[in-house]
Write an enzyme that holds these catalytic residues in place. Structure first.
Site, short mmCIF file in Angstrom:
data_model
loop_
_atom_site.label_atom_id
_atom_site.label_comp_id
_atom_site.label_asym_id
_atom_site.label_seq_id
_atom_site.Cartn_x
_atom_site.Cartn_y
_atom_site.Cartn_z
N TYR A 62 -26.50 -4.65 21.68
CA TYR A 62 -26.75 -6.05 22.08
C TYR A 62 -27.84 -6.16 23.14
O TYR A 62 -28.61 -7.12 23.15
CB TYR A 62 -25.45 -6.76 22.48
N GLN A 96 -27.52 -19.83 11.59
CA GLN A 96 -26.67 -18.65 11.75
C GLN A 96 -27.23 -17.77 12.85
O GLN A 96 -26.62 -16.79 13.24
CB GLN A 96 -26.63 -17.85 10.44
N ASP A 99 -30.38 -16.48 18.38
CA ASP A 99 -31.53 -16.20 19.24
C ASP A 99 -32.04 -17.38 20.06
O ASP A 99 -32.90 -17.21 20.93
CB ASP A 99 -32.67 -15.57 18.42
N HIS A 114 -22.93 -19.38 14.78
CA HIS A 114 -22.57 -18.02 15.21
C HIS A 114 -22.70 -17.84 16.73
O HIS A 114 -22.66 -16.71 17.22
CB HIS A 114 -23.43 -16.98 14.48
N CYS A 140 -18.03 -9.22 34.15
CA CYS A 140 -17.63 -10.60 34.43
C CYS A 140 -17.84 -10.93 35.92
O CYS A 140 -17.43 -10.16 36.77
CB CYS A 140 -16.18 -10.78 34.03
N CYS A 143 -13.89 -11.59 37.34
CA CYS A 143 -12.86 -10.55 37.50
C CYS A 143 -13.44 -9.13 37.45
O CYS A 143 -12.69 -8.17 37.63
CB CYS A 143 -11.76 -10.74 36.46
N GLY A 178 -34.67 -18.37 4.93
CA GLY A 178 -34.52 -17.03 5.49
C GLY A 178 -33.09 -16.55 5.67
O GLY A 178 -32.78 -15.89 6.66
N SER A 180 -29.86 -14.49 3.50
CA SER A 180 -29.51 -13.78 2.26
C SER A 180 -28.37 -14.48 1.54
O SER A 180 -28.04 -14.13 0.42
CB SER A 180 -29.14 -12.33 2.58
N ALA A 222 -41.46 -17.81 5.92
CA ALA A 222 -41.15 -19.15 6.43
C ALA A 222 -42.28 -19.69 7.31
O ALA A 222 -42.62 -20.88 7.23
CB ALA A 222 -39.85 -19.10 7.23
P1 OAD Z 1 -29.97 -11.33 6.48
O1 OAD Z 1 -30.56 -10.18 7.21
O2 OAD Z 1 -28.76 -11.08 5.68
O3 OAD Z 1 -31.04 -11.96 5.51
C1 OAD Z 1 -32.34 -12.29 5.95
C2 OAD Z 1 -33.03 -13.03 4.83
O4 OAD Z 1 -34.31 -13.42 5.30
C3 OAD Z 1 -33.25 -12.18 3.57
O5 OAD Z 1 -32.86 -12.94 2.45
C4 OAD Z 1 -34.77 -11.93 3.57
O6 OAD Z 1 -35.30 -11.85 2.25
C5 OAD Z 1 -35.27 -13.16 4.29
N1 OAD Z 1 -36.57 -13.03 4.99
C6 OAD Z 1 -37.07 -11.94 5.63
N2 OAD Z 1 -38.26 -12.23 6.18
C7 OAD Z 1 -38.51 -13.53 5.90
C8 OAD Z 1 -39.57 -14.42 6.22
N3 OAD Z 1 -40.62 -14.04 6.96
N4 OAD Z 1 -39.51 -15.70 5.76
C9 OAD Z 1 -38.45 -16.11 5.01
N5 OAD Z 1 -37.42 -15.31 4.67
C10 OAD Z 1 -37.44 -14.05 5.13
O7 OAD Z 1 -29.71 -12.48 7.57
P2 OAD Z 1 -28.74 -13.74 7.49
O8 OAD Z 1 -28.64 -14.28 6.12
O9 OAD Z 1 -29.14 -14.66 8.58
O10 OAD Z 1 -23.77 -12.82 11.34
O11 OAD Z 1 -27.37 -13.09 7.88
C11 OAD Z 1 -26.27 -13.90 8.02
C12 OAD Z 1 -25.35 -13.37 9.08
O12 OAD Z 1 -25.03 -12.00 8.82
C13 OAD Z 1 -25.95 -13.30 10.47
O13 OAD Z 1 -25.89 -14.53 11.16
C14 OAD Z 1 -25.10 -12.30 11.13
C15 OAD Z 1 -25.16 -11.26 10.04
O14 OAD Z 1 -24.27 -10.31 10.13
C16 OAD Z 1 -22.98 -12.32 12.29
O15 OAD Z 1 -23.35 -11.47 13.08
C17 OAD Z 1 -21.62 -12.91 12.30
#
Ligand code: OAD
Length: 236
Positions: A62, A96, A99, A114, A140, A143, A178, A180, A222
């Site tokens: 992190y 999601q 940042d 998230h 913290c 505490c 962006g 998956s 994007a």
């Molecule tokens: P992923 O890493 O699963 O997917 C990222 C997506 O962005 C993929 O479909 C890529 O093809 C696409 N991508 C990459 N570069 C790009 C660009 N320049 N322009 C457009 N698309 C692009 O990320 P998330 O779908 O956000 O949750 O993942 C969902 C959640 O899973 C996250 O919020 C996180 C993760 O684990 C938690 O931590 C609970």
């Protein structure tokens, strides 16, 4: 893009964003070889189990993310969504991402399902506080026990999801950028929107689980694609 631009013009639009929108700001996505940190998958580290088992490794991951995010600037995709909101062409961003780049870009109506990486939470006393130090385990301030980032880890309940579901029921268009589309319940939002009549426009560099059900799939980064669409919209 022209068709999508006219579809979006003067309508109630909402964006659903994922890690791909921040990729061009230098923040790695979660999945794919790009998403690997050392030899670990984020899906293995972003869990409560990982925090309990090895808090030092967990915080190292992190801290790495916090440092990247601290130095990151919003890109043209974040900025375009902020302009769209300013000009009444976008009512909400459901993200999601943890940042905070949508806020940095100037967007106001943001639903962070998230959480946000700059808040930490103490599991002992329950205190949630804003802390922006990087490269160390954060204790913290009340505490003195070890905190964790106040973000949704795998297996934990997402936030404000009822609000997000209500929003997508009322939109004309949902722009899915962006992500998956494999993490639930966020991945259900486009289907819920579609059920209530929304058009689904997906922008991604590659096809996803959602693509075959989207009304439009625009393949591209994007930060390049969104400004192009918005420029066409402005001329209509
Ligand atoms: P992923 O890493 O699963 O997917 C990222 C997506 O962005 C993929 O479909 C890529 O093809 C696409 N991508 C990459 N570069 C790009 C660009 N320049 N322009 C457009 N698309 C692009 O990320 P998330 O779908 O956000 O949750 O993942 C969902 C959640 O899973 C996250 O919020 C996180 C993760 O684990 C938690 O931590 C609970």
């Amino acid at each position: 893009m022209k068709e999508v631009a006219s579809l979006l013009k003067n309508r109630n639009n909402v964006a659903l964003t994922g890690a791909g929108i921040s990729k061009e700001s230098g923040i790695p996505t979660f999945r794919g070889k790009d998403g690997l940190w050392k030899k670990y998958r984020p899906e293995e580290l972003a869990t409560r189990n990982a925090f309990i088992k090895n808090p030092v490794l967990f915080w190292e991951f992190y801290s790495f993310r916090r440092t990247l995010i601290k130095n990151a600037l919003p890109n043209e995709a974040h900025k375009t969504l902020a302009s769209m909101e300013d000009f009444g062409e976008l009512s909400f961003i459901i993200t999601q991402n943890i940042d905070g780049l949508h806020r940095k870009a100037g967007s106001k109506n943001i639903i962070e399902i998230h959480g946000n990486i700059w808040n930490v939470r103490c599991e002992s006393c329950g205190k949630v506080e804003f802390r922006d130090e990087t490269n160390k385990i954060i204790m913290c301030s009340s505490c003195g026990k070890i905190t964790r980032p106040d973000v949704v880890l795998f297996g934990e309940a997402v936030r404000k999801i009822d609000e997000a579901f209500e929003i997508v029921k009322k939109v004309d268009n949902l722009i899915v950028i962006g992500t998956s589309s494999v993490v639930y319940p966020a991945a259900l939002l486009p289907y819920e929107g579609k059920k209530y009549g929304a058009s689904i426009i997906e922008i991604n560099i590659a096809k996803t689980e959602l693509s075959s059900d989207a009304d439009y799939f625009i393949q591209g980064g994007a930060a390049e694609t969104l400004p192009k669409i918005y420029n066409i919209m402005k001329k209509l």
